[in-house]
Scaffold this motif. Structure first.
Motif, mmCIF file in Angstrom:
data_model
loop_
_atom_site.group_PDB
_atom_site.id
_atom_site.type_symbol
_atom_site.label_atom_id
_atom_site.label_comp_id
_atom_site.label_asym_id
_atom_site.label_seq_id
_atom_site.Cartn_x
_atom_site.Cartn_y
_atom_site.Cartn_z
ATOM 1 N N PRO A 59 -8.699 -2.935 2.278
ATOM 2 C CA PRO A 59 -7.330 -2.784 2.785
ATOM 3 C C PRO A 59 -6.348 -2.605 1.642
ATOM 4 O O PRO A 59 -6.643 -2.953 0.494
ATOM 5 C CB PRO A 59 -7.074 -4.089 3.545
ATOM 6 N N GLN A 74 -3.144 -6.462 7.670
ATOM 7 C CA GLN A 74 -2.611 -5.220 7.113
ATOM 8 C C GLN A 74 -3.289 -4.016 7.741
ATOM 9 O O GLN A 74 -2.734 -2.958 7.830
ATOM 10 C CB GLN A 74 -2.828 -5.163 5.602
ATOM 11 N N MET A 75 -4.536 -4.211 8.151
ATOM 12 C CA MET A 75 -5.304 -3.134 8.757
ATOM 13 C C MET A 75 -5.717 -3.574 10.151
ATOM 14 O O MET A 75 -5.948 -4.754 10.399
ATOM 15 C CB MET A 75 -6.568 -2.848 7.943
ATOM 16 N N PRO A 89 -3.799 1.288 8.914
ATOM 17 C CA PRO A 89 -2.663 0.388 8.687
ATOM 18 C C PRO A 89 -1.914 0.191 10.005
ATOM 19 O O PRO A 89 -1.903 1.078 10.858
ATOM 20 C CB PRO A 89 -1.788 1.146 7.682
#
Length: 108
Positions: A59, A74-75, A89
């Motif tokens: 990530p 974040q992902m 994302p």
């Protein structure tokens, strides 16, 4: 509705060697051929899974180093049945939904 976007991509890649190559080398053009509108600013990296390969996606690093240890999600990992996995994302979730909608709209 015919099938899901992911099923269509998978089935075409299994059956059409030209599409299989194009989805990896020029995914925007390949998706456009099946009625999927992808904004130009969205980067796509589509790969055909290999039986002898382990895939690992790193990530992105937090843009705020002080928060790097606390940033989560974040992902996103979205799975479509057992055929296709999207890793993206968070900010691209809306783009994926738009791609799915354009596929459904152009493939009634």
């Amino acid at each position: 509705m015919n099938s899901s976007l992911e099923r269509k991509i998978t089935e075409l890649a299994w059956r059409d060697p030209l599409f299989a190559e194009m989805i990896e080398t020029d995914p925007h053009r390949a998706l456009l051929q099946i009625g999927v509108e992808v904004p130009g600013n969205v980067k796509l990296d589509i790969r055909r899974q290999r039986r002898d390969t382990l895939y690992y996606v790193i990530p992105p690093y937090s843009e705020e180093p002080k928060k790097a240890d606390t940033v989560i999600n974040q992902m996103d990992l979205w799975q479509s049945a057992e055929l296709f996995v999207w890793i993206m994302p968070q900010r691209l979730k809306v783009q994926l939904l738009a791609m799915r909608q354009s596929y459904r709209r152009n493939n009634p």
